[in-house]
Design an enzyme around this catalytic site. Structure first.
Site, PDB file in Angstrom:
ATOM      1  N   ASP A 212       0.848  -1.208   0.000  1.00  0.00           N
ATOM      2  CA  ASP A 212       0.000   0.000   0.000  1.00  0.00           C
ATOM      3  C   ASP A 212       0.879   1.252   0.000  1.00  0.00           C
ATOM      4  O   ASP A 212       2.087   1.168   0.168  1.00  0.00           O
ATOM      5  CB  ASP A 212      -0.890   0.012   1.263  1.00  0.00           C
ATOM      6  CG  ASP A 212      -0.043  -0.144   2.525  1.00  0.00           C
ATOM      7  OD1 ASP A 212       0.127  -1.283   2.968  1.00  0.00           O
ATOM      8  OD2 ASP A 212       0.502   0.858   3.031  1.00  0.00           O
ATOM      9  N   ASP A 214       0.558   3.592   2.323  1.00  0.00           N
ATOM     10  CA  ASP A 214       0.295   4.135   3.655  1.00  0.00           C
ATOM     11  C   ASP A 214      -0.875   5.124   3.545  1.00  0.00           C
ATOM     12  O   ASP A 214      -1.913   4.756   2.991  1.00  0.00           O
ATOM     13  CB  ASP A 214       1.571   4.748   4.252  1.00  0.00           C
ATOM     14  CG  ASP A 214       1.468   4.878   5.767  1.00  0.00           C
ATOM     15  OD1 ASP A 214       0.846   4.005   6.390  1.00  0.00           O
ATOM     16  OD2 ASP A 214       1.995   5.848   6.317  1.00  0.00           O
TER      17      ASP A 214
HETATM   18  N1  ADE Z   1       2.261  -3.034   6.859  1.00  0.00           N
HETATM   19  C1  ADE Z   1       1.744  -2.970   5.626  1.00  0.00           C
HETATM   20  N2  ADE Z   1       1.406  -1.701   5.311  1.00  0.00           N
HETATM   21  C2  ADE Z   1       1.736  -0.941   6.378  1.00  0.00           C
HETATM   22  C3  ADE Z   1       1.652   0.435   6.665  1.00  0.00           C
HETATM   23  N3  ADE Z   1       1.152   1.287   5.778  1.00  0.00           N
HETATM   24  N4  ADE Z   1       2.088   0.863   7.874  1.00  0.00           N
HETATM   25  C4  ADE Z   1       2.594  -0.004   8.765  1.00  0.00           C
HETATM   26  N5  ADE Z   1       2.698  -1.319   8.549  1.00  0.00           N
HETATM   27  C5  ADE Z   1       2.278  -1.784   7.363  1.00  0.00           C
END
Ligand code: ADE
Length: 275
Positions: A212, A214
């Protein structure tokens, strides 16, 4: 006798290795309690490996609840000298896209609630941690990714992994702050593992699987568990291929890592006179 030279810790979405043969499950007890799950000992590419599901095979442990010391201690007890850690991460850079793979070479510690040392209780030691990842192991891992030439996967060699406490994901302000620091990816687990592995003189490297953006990216939805799992499922087979190829290369030519002598100049306590 050493039972496995190579350890694998599988994170969210990677709860086992399909290609592992002659699997035997072992319950290990350590001075720090039980590891996250039974360790699965088996053969991969004709090499003995030890696999551990970081959050337990049914994903029952939060990042803050992980028995990091027991996990690393168990690997050490089994004779592990190289530890490959596969982990889901969010991207903090435009060019690092979901489904890409990153092999970080630095960490920033934003955890608040973890015990990340085996020392104390009368023994004082300070390991060097300027280079927190074994560069030989990281190189083998990155070369394995490059060789496989996986569709839709771009490899990023190096980068900084921010390790946050969680379990809630970051705020936008935090995410922008980490970007301003030049960090590459964010996750919740790898820094305590890397520190403890170094204290245990085990070479450690991370296979970071990007799921992703974030919450900082204006054109992408903020991270959700659904998003993480969906992208991990798309990437789990690729991750297993990468680990298998890494094990193959590593077993052919296991490098001598600086991690293997990390305690040589680290211990301050006069052990001949310690209580
Ligand atoms: N693991 C997968 N995506 C994450 C994110 N955006 N922040 C923290 N841990 C994660």
């Amino acid at each position: 006798m050493a039972q496995a030279q190579i350890g694998i810790i599988g994170g969210s979405g990677l709860y086992n290795m399909d290609a592992l043969k002659d699997v035997k499950e072992v319950q290990i007890s350590t001075p720090f309690g039980s590891p996250s799950d039974a360790v699965r000992l088996g053969t991969l590419e004709e090499t003995r490996v030890a696999f551990l599901a970081r959050h337990g095979r049914n994903h029952t442990l939060l990042p803050s609840e992980l028995p990091f010391r027991a996990n690393i201690y168990a690997m050490k007890q089994l004779g592990v000298e190289y530890l490959i850690s596969a982990s889901a991460v969010g991207s903090l850079k435009e060019e690092v896209k979901p489904l890409d793979m990153v092999v970080p070479d630095q960490f920033i510690d934003r955890t608040k609630n973890r015990i990340s040392t085996f020392f104390g209780a009368g023994i004082v030691a300070h390991i060097s941690f300027g280079d927190p990842v074994c560069h030989q192991l990281a190189g083998i891992l990155a070369d394995a990714i490059a060789t496989l030439n996986l569709p839709d996967v771009t490899l990023h060699r190096g980068g900084t992994y921010v390790c946050m406490e969680g379990p809630a994901f970051s705020t936008k302000a935090e995410s922008h702050l980490y970007r301003s620091w030049g960090a590459t990816v964010i996750g919740m687990t790898n820094l305590p593992e890397a520190k403890l592995a170094r204290e245990a003189e085990i070479a450690y490297a991370t296979l970071a699987l990007v799921t992703d953006y974030d919450c900082w990216h204006p054109d992408h939805d903020s991270v959700t568990v659904e998003m993480v799992i969906a992208n991990l499922q798309r990437n789990a087979t690729n991750a297993q291929k990468v680990i298998q190829e890494t094990v193959r290369r590593l077993s052919q030519n296991p490098p001598l890592s600086e991690a293997h002598s990390a305690l040589k100049y680290a211990i301050l306590t006069r052990l001949d006179q310690a209580p």
